[in-house]
Design a protein around this motif. Structure first.
Motif, PDB file in Angstrom:
ATOM      1  N   PHE A  18      17.345  17.576  28.974  1.00  0.00           N
ATOM      2  CA  PHE A  18      17.039  18.806  29.699  1.00  0.00           C
ATOM      3  C   PHE A  18      17.119  18.485  31.189  1.00  0.00           C
ATOM      4  O   PHE A  18      16.497  17.517  31.635  1.00  0.00           O
ATOM      5  N   ASP A  19      17.840  19.298  31.941  1.00  0.00           N
ATOM      6  CA  ASP A  19      17.918  19.121  33.388  1.00  0.00           C
ATOM      7  C   ASP A  19      16.509  19.213  33.951  1.00  0.00           C
ATOM      8  O   ASP A  19      15.821  20.224  33.774  1.00  0.00           O
ATOM      9  N   ALA A  20      16.046  18.170  34.627  1.00  0.00           N
ATOM     10  CA  ALA A  20      14.663  18.122  35.125  1.00  0.00           C
ATOM     11  C   ALA A  20      14.351  19.271  36.080  1.00  0.00           C
ATOM     12  O   ALA A  20      13.197  19.715  36.156  1.00  0.00           O
ATOM     13  N   GLU A  21      15.346  19.779  36.779  1.00  0.00           N
ATOM     14  CA  GLU A  21      15.110  20.907  37.686  1.00  0.00           C
ATOM     15  C   GLU A  21      14.761  22.182  36.939  1.00  0.00           C
ATOM     16  O   GLU A  21      14.157  23.081  37.509  1.00  0.00           O
ATOM     17  N   ARG A  22      15.134  22.277  35.664  1.00  0.00           N
ATOM     18  CA  ARG A  22      14.850  23.472  34.862  1.00  0.00           C
ATOM     19  C   ARG A  22      13.588  23.334  34.016  1.00  0.00           C
ATOM     20  O   ARG A  22      13.185  24.265  33.348  1.00  0.00           O
ATOM     21  N   VAL A  23      12.981  22.160  34.037  1.00  0.00           N
ATOM     22  CA  VAL A  23      11.760  21.937  33.266  1.00  0.00           C
ATOM     23  C   VAL A  23      10.565  22.328  34.125  1.00  0.00           C
ATOM     24  O   VAL A  23      10.331  21.736  35.177  1.00  0.00           O
ATOM     25  N   ASP A  24       9.830  23.338  33.681  1.00  0.00           N
ATOM     26  CA  ASP A  24       8.625  23.756  34.384  1.00  0.00           C
ATOM     27  C   ASP A  24       7.517  22.744  34.145  1.00  0.00           C
ATOM     28  O   ASP A  24       6.808  22.355  35.058  1.00  0.00           O
ATOM     29  N   SER A  25       7.387  22.308  32.890  1.00  0.00           N
ATOM     30  CA  SER A  25       6.403  21.299  32.511  1.00  0.00           C
ATOM     31  C   SER A  25       6.663  20.866  31.078  1.00  0.00           C
ATOM     32  O   SER A  25       7.456  21.465  30.373  1.00  0.00           O
ATOM     33  N   VAL A  26       5.993  19.805  30.671  1.00  0.00           N
ATOM     34  CA  VAL A  26       5.960  19.422  29.266  1.00  0.00           C
ATOM     35  C   VAL A  26       4.523  19.656  28.810  1.00  0.00           C
ATOM     36  O   VAL A  26       3.583  19.359  29.540  1.00  0.00           O
TER      37      VAL A  26
END
Length: 146
Positions: A18-26
């Motif tokens: 997953f592109d880290a820029e598109r990850v809000d959180s885990v």
């Protein structure tokens, strides 16, 4: 070639990026409330940080078995992302690392107009090839799955 920061996760035994820029959180998703009439990939709704998230099981899209029904209701780990102003939690089996990858083109069999249009490229992991996922396309495809 400059690499991009990616979150490495596992979904049904498949390694994905997953592109880290598109990850809000885990997140750890708590109890999931079913959403009658929703698409087949929609597990249901869950509360996340005073917001409602649509929880998705994308295993079928990746060609692996769906999550067992009892596990679907318990929640579990997820990658939270915002698409068109809505919060989504994409269920994952595990989260492994955040690392920089130089992404190659998606294999020819995964054409961009087909059912696998959410796979935008590949990255080489330690012992396997990882699929780079476009969260916008993935959410759109999962939301339309019947």
């Amino acid at each position: 070639m400059i690499g991009s920061l990616q979150l490495v996760a596992r979904i049904g035994g498949c390694g994905v990026l997953f592109d880290a820029e598109r990850v809000d959180s885990v997140v750890e998703v708590g109890a999931v409330v079913p959403a009658p009439g929703a698409a087949a990939a929609v597990i249901g709704l869950a509360a996340m940080r005073s917001r409602v998230a649509t929880v998705l099981d994308v295993r079928t899209l990746l060609g692996v078995a769906r999550c067992p029904e009892e596990k679907r209701r318990e929640g579990g780990r997820a990658v939270a992302t915002i698409v068109d102003g809505h919060l989504y939690a994409i269920a994952v089996d595990s989260l492994e690392d955040v690392s920089t990858f130089q992404l190659g083109a998606a294999p020819a069999g995964l054409d961009t107009a087909g059912e696998w249009d959410f796979v935008t490229g590949i990255g080489e992991g330690q012992q396997e090839t990882l699929l780079a996922l476009d969260v916008d396309r993935l959410v759109a495809r999962a939301s339309a799955l019947t």
